[in-house]
Design an enzyme around this catalytic site. Sequence first.
Site, mmCIF file in Angstrom:
data_model
loop_
_atom_site.group_PDB
_atom_site.id
_atom_site.type_symbol
_atom_site.label_atom_id
_atom_site.label_comp_id
_atom_site.label_asym_id
_atom_site.label_seq_id
_atom_site.Cartn_x
_atom_site.Cartn_y
_atom_site.Cartn_z
ATOM 1 N N ASP A 63 15.131 3.570 9.128
ATOM 2 C CA ASP A 63 14.921 2.560 10.099
ATOM 3 C C ASP A 63 13.769 2.919 11.090
ATOM 4 O OD1 ASP A 63 14.464 0.340 11.922
ATOM 5 O OD2 ASP A 63 16.610 -0.007 12.158
ATOM 6 N N SER A 123 -7.093 -0.180 9.941
ATOM 7 C CA SER A 123 -7.981 -1.030 9.523
ATOM 8 C C SER A 123 -9.015 -1.206 10.315
ATOM 9 C CB SER A 123 -7.121 -2.424 9.155
ATOM 10 O OG SER A 123 -7.180 -3.260 10.368
ATOM 11 N N TYR A 131 -2.545 -6.583 17.428
ATOM 12 C CA TYR A 131 -2.876 -6.149 16.103
ATOM 13 C C TYR A 131 -4.249 -5.107 16.227
ATOM 14 C CZ TYR A 131 -4.400 -5.313 11.361
ATOM 15 O OH TYR A 131 -4.890 -4.888 10.266
ATOM 16 N N ILE A 160 0.818 -1.367 0.048
ATOM 17 C CA ILE A 160 0.085 -0.129 -0.001
ATOM 18 C C ILE A 160 0.762 1.171 -0.032
ATOM 19 C CG2 ILE A 160 -1.793 1.300 1.291
ATOM 20 C CD1 ILE A 160 -2.803 -1.358 2.187
#
Length: 330
Positions: free
Chosen positions: A72, A159, A171, A18
Amino acid sequence: MVHLAGKVCIVTGATRGIGRGIALQLAESGAKVYITGRTLEPRKGSSLGGSLRETASEAEARGGTCVPIQCDHTSEKDVERLFEIVKNENDGQLDILVNNAYAAINAIFSSLGTSFYEFPPTLWDDTNNVGLRNHYICSVYAARLMVPRKKGLIVNVSSVGGLQYLFNVPYGIGKDACDRMAADCGAELRKHNVAFVSLWPGPVATENVIDTIQTNIESGRNDDREVPKGYADKDMLPTFKICETTEFAGKCIAGLGSDPNIMAMSGKVVTTFDLGRKYKLQDAHGHVPIDMCSLKFALQHSGHTWLASITPSFIQVPKWLMWLSANRFY
């Protein structure tokens, strides 16, 4: 149509997926796009590809400008250096930040079907360091550039996992916090005319998703403890190949970046489907991706495939009902 000409953007995690799609669309829309990731040069022998140079080359082939910055995102010094470069090269201008960098794909797939207490607590860091924590740090540095100029847009790529259980515990917590970050940061930034939104893409056919499904099919794995339901099913491959491409979210963010009424959406969760409809967008294949708020989508992903096949796609589940389904009050 070039409608972001003169704007300066940062897209984190833009080597593939994405993030790459967003960077390509913003560059194609006329913006100068700084892209970040750990992999600067193309990797030999990688079937999935994915490097900043490759993303920048594709953007340039389309007539856009991408500036690759190896970063990073577990290192705050690297992040600080990124924003110093952008500040110094553009007289303090930053118009759009897209917080997309995420390093938890392997951690997610390795933990599927396993309870949180069966994994080391470090699963939290694996999931949310390059993600939730980094999104916050990047937003701090971005706001320091946007607030003095009294304009700007910050986007967290989140999401539906922030609303209901998906994949694993860290998550869901991380995505829920990304949505809350948009709400709370948006509240503080509103007086400075800086917008902050949380973007929910639908199912996206990223390189990693397609490769994982294909690998699971070839290996014959269909164990819920190893892969999500349907991810080892050969019938899912064509489904993912016709859902959102990696560039649809980029078209939506380009629309947000040129929307004169963006502050009306600040602090909110916005979906790619709704933005596609608002800005009259089509995906790369000329289709409109499936609405994850539709009854058809809900039936399909709850295992009622036959009912889903005969349900019209325009029937929506009201968003207030979705929120009620996640009600946490007793």
